[in-house]
Design a protein around this motif. Structure first.
Motif, PDB file in Angstrom:
ATOM      1  N   GLU A  14      35.234  -4.276   4.568  1.00  0.00           N
ATOM      2  CA  GLU A  14      34.019  -3.823   3.882  1.00  0.00           C
ATOM      3  C   GLU A  14      34.072  -2.320   3.633  1.00  0.00           C
ATOM      4  O   GLU A  14      33.657  -1.843   2.576  1.00  0.00           O
ATOM      5  CB  GLU A  14      32.770  -4.180   4.685  1.00  0.00           C
ATOM      6  N   ARG A  15      34.589  -1.565   4.599  1.00  0.00           N
ATOM      7  CA  ARG A  15      34.720  -0.112   4.414  1.00  0.00           C
ATOM      8  C   ARG A  15      35.670   0.208   3.267  1.00  0.00           C
ATOM      9  O   ARG A  15      35.411   1.114   2.476  1.00  0.00           O
ATOM     10  CB  ARG A  15      35.198   0.546   5.705  1.00  0.00           C
ATOM     11  N   ARG A  16      36.773  -0.531   3.193  1.00  0.00           N
ATOM     12  CA  ARG A  16      37.713  -0.312   2.072  1.00  0.00           C
ATOM     13  C   ARG A  16      37.054  -0.658   0.743  1.00  0.00           C
ATOM     14  O   ARG A  16      37.236   0.040  -0.253  1.00  0.00           O
ATOM     15  CB  ARG A  16      38.981  -1.138   2.279  1.00  0.00           C
ATOM     16  N   ALA A  17      36.287  -1.725   0.720  1.00  0.00           N
ATOM     17  CA  ALA A  17      35.593  -2.123  -0.509  1.00  0.00           C
ATOM     18  C   ALA A  17      34.577  -1.053  -0.916  1.00  0.00           C
ATOM     19  O   ALA A  17      34.475  -0.704  -2.096  1.00  0.00           O
ATOM     20  CB  ALA A  17      34.900  -3.473  -0.321  1.00  0.00           C
ATOM     21  N   ILE A  18      33.850  -0.513   0.059  1.00  0.00           N
ATOM     22  CA  ILE A  18      32.870   0.535  -0.242  1.00  0.00           C
ATOM     23  C   ILE A  18      33.569   1.779  -0.774  1.00  0.00           C
ATOM     24  O   ILE A  18      33.099   2.392  -1.745  1.00  0.00           O
ATOM     25  CB  ILE A  18      32.030   0.861   1.016  1.00  0.00           C
ATOM     26  N   ALA A  19      34.697   2.154  -0.169  1.00  0.00           N
ATOM     27  CA  ALA A  19      35.444   3.324  -0.648  1.00  0.00           C
ATOM     28  C   ALA A  19      35.897   3.103  -2.092  1.00  0.00           C
ATOM     29  O   ALA A  19      35.821   4.014  -2.922  1.00  0.00           O
ATOM     30  CB  ALA A  19      36.640   3.591   0.260  1.00  0.00           C
ATOM     31  N   GLY A  20      36.345   1.900  -2.397  1.00  0.00           N
ATOM     32  CA  GLY A  20      36.755   1.593  -3.763  1.00  0.00           C
ATOM     33  C   GLY A  20      35.584   1.679  -4.733  1.00  0.00           C
ATOM     34  O   GLY A  20      35.715   2.207  -5.844  1.00  0.00           O
ATOM     35  N   LEU A  21      34.439   1.188  -4.314  1.00  0.00           N
ATOM     36  CA  LEU A  21      33.249   1.262  -5.171  1.00  0.00           C
ATOM     37  C   LEU A  21      32.791   2.706  -5.367  1.00  0.00           C
ATOM     38  O   LEU A  21      32.350   3.078  -6.457  1.00  0.00           O
ATOM     39  CB  LEU A  21      32.122   0.422  -4.571  1.00  0.00           C
ATOM     40  N   ARG A  63      34.772   5.332  -5.387  1.00  0.00           N
ATOM     41  CA  ARG A  63      35.714   5.919  -6.359  1.00  0.00           C
ATOM     42  C   ARG A  63      35.357   5.483  -7.780  1.00  0.00           C
ATOM     43  O   ARG A  63      35.381   6.287  -8.714  1.00  0.00           O
ATOM     44  CB  ARG A  63      37.152   5.518  -6.018  1.00  0.00           C
ATOM     45  N   GLU A  64      35.024   4.213  -7.936  1.00  0.00           N
ATOM     46  CA  GLU A  64      34.643   3.700  -9.254  1.00  0.00           C
ATOM     47  C   GLU A  64      33.360   4.362  -9.745  1.00  0.00           C
ATOM     48  O   GLU A  64      33.231   4.706 -10.924  1.00  0.00           O
ATOM     49  CB  GLU A  64      34.475   2.181  -9.196  1.00  0.00           C
ATOM     50  N   LEU A  65      32.417   4.567  -8.853  1.00  0.00           N
ATOM     51  CA  LEU A  65      31.170   5.236  -9.217  1.00  0.00           C
ATOM     52  C   LEU A  65      31.437   6.665  -9.681  1.00  0.00           C
ATOM     53  O   LEU A  65      30.871   7.114 -10.683  1.00  0.00           O
ATOM     54  CB  LEU A  65      30.204   5.226  -8.028  1.00  0.00           C
ATOM     55  N   ALA A  66      32.308   7.378  -8.979  1.00  0.00           N
ATOM     56  CA  ALA A  66      32.657   8.750  -9.382  1.00  0.00           C
ATOM     57  C   ALA A  66      33.342   8.746 -10.745  1.00  0.00           C
ATOM     58  O   ALA A  66      33.055   9.603 -11.590  1.00  0.00           O
ATOM     59  CB  ALA A  66      33.546   9.388  -8.321  1.00  0.00           C
ATOM     60  N   ARG A  67      34.222   7.784 -10.969  1.00  0.00           N
ATOM     61  CA  ARG A  67      34.916   7.697 -12.266  1.00  0.00           C
ATOM     62  C   ARG A  67      33.913   7.441 -13.389  1.00  0.00           C
ATOM     63  O   ARG A  67      33.964   8.063 -14.451  1.00  0.00           O
ATOM     64  CB  ARG A  67      35.958   6.573 -12.237  1.00  0.00           C
ATOM     65  N   LEU A  68      32.976   6.545 -13.140  1.00  0.00           N
ATOM     66  CA  LEU A  68      31.968   6.234 -14.159  1.00  0.00           C
ATOM     67  C   LEU A  68      31.041   7.426 -14.415  1.00  0.00           C
ATOM     68  O   LEU A  68      30.622   7.645 -15.560  1.00  0.00           O
ATOM     69  CB  LEU A  68      31.164   5.006 -13.750  1.00  0.00           C
ATOM     70  N   ALA A  69      30.752   8.194 -13.375  1.00  0.00           N
ATOM     71  CA  ALA A  69      29.916   9.386 -13.554  1.00  0.00           C
ATOM     72  C   ALA A  69      30.642  10.410 -14.426  1.00  0.00           C
ATOM     73  O   ALA A  69      30.028  11.029 -15.310  1.00  0.00           O
ATOM     74  CB  ALA A  69      29.553   9.993 -12.200  1.00  0.00           C
ATOM     75  N   ARG A  70      31.945  10.585 -14.186  1.00  0.00           N
ATOM     76  CA  ARG A  70      32.722  11.506 -15.038  1.00  0.00           C
ATOM     77  C   ARG A  70      32.767  11.004 -16.478  1.00  0.00           C
ATOM     78  O   ARG A  70      32.630  11.780 -17.425  1.00  0.00           O
ATOM     79  CB  ARG A  70      34.152  11.655 -14.484  1.00  0.00           C
TER      80      ARG A  70
END
Length: 85
Positions: free
Chosen positions: A43-50, A52-59
């Motif tokens: 779950e921690r790995r999944a959250i970290a991936g999400l 990263r995806e959130l930061a990418r989408l914000a950029r």
């Protein structure tokens, strides 16, 4: 009850009791804890991936907003030129 039914019930009860004695509660509990720790790490790995995806989408959102502003400015300049002609 027939004799066979009673005998079958006794055998099942004895087998269940034997299995309960074979399963050491400490070992079962330790395995349950290991399973939960593994699930937590997944779950921690999944959250970290999400994240990263959130930061990418914000950029990406910021880049699109900048492009939109440039396009709006270009349209405004074009309209001013058309108005002068």
């Amino acid at each position: 009850m027939t004799m066979m039914t009673r005998l079958a019930r006794l055998v099942r009860a004895d087998l269940n009791a034997l299995l309960e004695r074979l399963e050491a509660p400490e070992l079962v509990l330790a395995q349950a804890v290991r399973d939960m720790e593994q699930a937590l790490e997944e779950e921690r790995r999944a959250i970290a991936g999400l994240e990263r995806e959130l930061a990418r989408l914000a950029r990406r959102d910021l880049a699109l907003a900048e492009d939109e502003a440039k396009c709006a400015e270009a349209i405004a300049i074009g309209l001013e030129r058309d108005a002068l002609v």
